[in-house]
Design an enzyme around this catalytic site. Structure first.
Site, PDB file in Angstrom:
ATOM      1  N   LYS A  27       0.973  -1.151  -0.129  1.00  0.00           N
ATOM      2  CA  LYS A  27       0.115   0.033   0.018  1.00  0.00           C
ATOM      3  C   LYS A  27       1.038   1.256  -0.026  1.00  0.00           C
ATOM      4  CE  LYS A  27      -3.811   2.259   0.265  1.00  0.00           C
ATOM      5  NZ  LYS A  27      -4.903   2.153   0.787  1.00  0.00           N
ATOM      6  N   HIS A  64      -3.112   5.228  -2.881  1.00  0.00           N
ATOM      7  CA  HIS A  64      -3.890   6.489  -2.698  1.00  0.00           C
ATOM      8  C   HIS A  64      -3.355   7.394  -3.464  1.00  0.00           C
ATOM      9  CE1 HIS A  64      -6.173   8.945   0.020  1.00  0.00           C
ATOM     10  NE2 HIS A  64      -5.501   9.862  -0.541  1.00  0.00           N
ATOM     11  N   HIS A 102      -9.752   3.929  -4.894  1.00  0.00           N
ATOM     12  CA  HIS A 102     -10.812   4.918  -4.423  1.00  0.00           C
ATOM     13  C   HIS A 102     -10.602   6.338  -5.130  1.00  0.00           C
ATOM     14  CE1 HIS A 102      -9.347   2.674  -0.375  1.00  0.00           C
ATOM     15  NE2 HIS A 102     -10.346   1.896  -1.139  1.00  0.00           N
ATOM     16  N   LEU A 147     -11.326  11.354   2.452  1.00  0.00           N
ATOM     17  CA  LEU A 147     -10.294  11.496   1.556  1.00  0.00           C
ATOM     18  C   LEU A 147      -9.961  10.144   0.775  1.00  0.00           C
ATOM     19  CD1 LEU A 147      -7.623  13.408   3.930  1.00  0.00           C
ATOM     20  CD2 LEU A 147      -8.995  14.513   2.104  1.00  0.00           C
ATOM     21  N   ASP A 175     -13.359   1.535   1.284  1.00  0.00           N
ATOM     22  CA  ASP A 175     -12.833   2.466   1.946  1.00  0.00           C
ATOM     23  C   ASP A 175     -13.448   2.925   3.062  1.00  0.00           C
ATOM     24  OD1 ASP A 175     -10.490   4.323   2.500  1.00  0.00           O
ATOM     25  OD2 ASP A 175     -11.251   6.124   1.643  1.00  0.00           O
ATOM     26  N   HIS A 179     -14.456   5.740  12.391  1.00  0.00           N
ATOM     27  CA  HIS A 179     -13.817   6.900  13.207  1.00  0.00           C
ATOM     28  C   HIS A 179     -14.764   6.839  14.482  1.00  0.00           C
ATOM     29  CE1 HIS A 179     -10.276   7.328  11.048  1.00  0.00           C
ATOM     30  NE2 HIS A 179     -10.722   7.985   9.994  1.00  0.00           N
ATOM     31  N   ALA A 191     -10.804  12.068   8.860  1.00  0.00           N
ATOM     32  CA  ALA A 191     -11.305  11.886   7.195  1.00  0.00           C
ATOM     33  C   ALA A 191     -11.791  10.423   7.131  1.00  0.00           C
ATOM     34  CB  ALA A 191     -10.295  12.222   6.236  1.00  0.00           C
TER      35      ALA A 191
END
Length: 291
Positions: A27, A64, A102, A147, A175, A179, A191
């Site tokens: 990643k 990303h 994403h 994000l 994604d 949180h 985010a």
């Protein structure tokens, strides 16, 4: 599982991870681009030895795809990343398998469609359903802050067209970010949108909105597995056109998370396994899709 790529990841570490048989990808977070990315990549060139080894092994790079340069407008970070990072990287390493994770812009859709077959992309349900009005109109809505950030309607439309086209260049990537409410509803909220409670149902809404439910199975279950070189899942679930109200919260450790569309309805439901067997007579009278 994935390995977190940093400036200091070595080819030896990549090989060690790959040989476990459990780690299929690395990643790539640009440092500071999103939540938990502070230890990410500061210069793509520093990762080239690791990426070259990944290409040899056939290992996936998940990216990303946004620059994190502070002076770059947050709504422009994906197109700039494509020009400055992705295009040179693909030219330098034509055999490296890449997933742009994403994606959120019309420019990303256009690039993926034009890129060689080793470059594909995932799309979230919230980027298919919402534009930046959901975040900003009528007051700031922190649970729509994610994000890549939600963009203009022209970008949502491009993403929806790509996802529902049937092209194997695009596939599901939720994604989902759990949180706690304290970390979302604050002066500096984290985010991420929490969608795991109803991801497939939300995707079904998006696909139904353009009459493309027949394309959902490929997007959700086939294209991603094929890109990663993994066996397609042989089990199935059944989605039914039956609305339900999303709870206002779900317990998360000692706190709670606020799910996307909390307190509102979702048009599709997952049929409980004991009720979703093939051959049931009432199935012919229900608007259902298997995924």
């Amino acid at each position: 599982m994935t390995l977190y790529l940093t400036d200091n990841t070595t080819p030896e570490e990549v090989t060690k991870a790959y040989n476990t048989g459990h780690i299929y990808a690395c990643k790539y977070y640009p440092a500071g681009a999103t939540t938990n990315s502070d230890a990410g990549v500061t210069d793509v060139k520093k990762t080239y030895p690791a990426l070259q080894q990944m290409a040899k092994l056939g290992m996936m790079l998940c990216i990303h795809s946004e620059v994190s340069t502070p002076q770059i407008d947050i709504f422009d970070r994906e197109p700039i990343f494509i020009e400055e990072i992705i295009k040179p990287l693909v030219a330098d390493m034509p055999t490296l398998k890449i997933t742009m994770e994403h994606i959120s812009t019309k420019e990303a859709v256009e690039y993926v469609l034009s890129a060689p077959d080793n470059v594909k992309a995932s799309i979230t349900c919230h980027h298919l359903l919402y534009n930046r009005n959901a975040l900003l109109v009528g007051g700031i809505k922190p649970h729509y802050y994610c994000l890549p950030i939600l963009k203009r309607e022209v970008h949502r439309e491009a993403l929806l067209k790509a996802a529902t086209s049937g092209s194997n260049k695009f596939f599901l990537g939720t994604d989902s970010a759990p949180h706690t409410v304290e970390n979302k509803e604050s002066a500096c909220g984290c985010a991420g949108a929490y969608t795991a409670h109803a991801a497939l149902q939300l995707y079904a809404e998006a696909f139904e909105s353009v009459g493309a439910l027949d394309k959902l199975e490929g997007f959700a279950s086939h294209h991603g597995a094929d890109h990663y070189g993994l066996a397609r899942n042989s089990s199935k679930i059944t989605l039914e056109k039956k609305s339900w109200i999303v709870p206002m919260k779900y317990k998360f450790g000692t706190s709670v998370v606020r799910p996307l569309r909390a307190g509102e309805s979702i048009a599709w439901s997952i049929v409980p396994e004991e009720d979703g067997g093939e051959g049931e007579e009432e199935e012919s009278n229900k608007k259902q899709r298997q995924v």
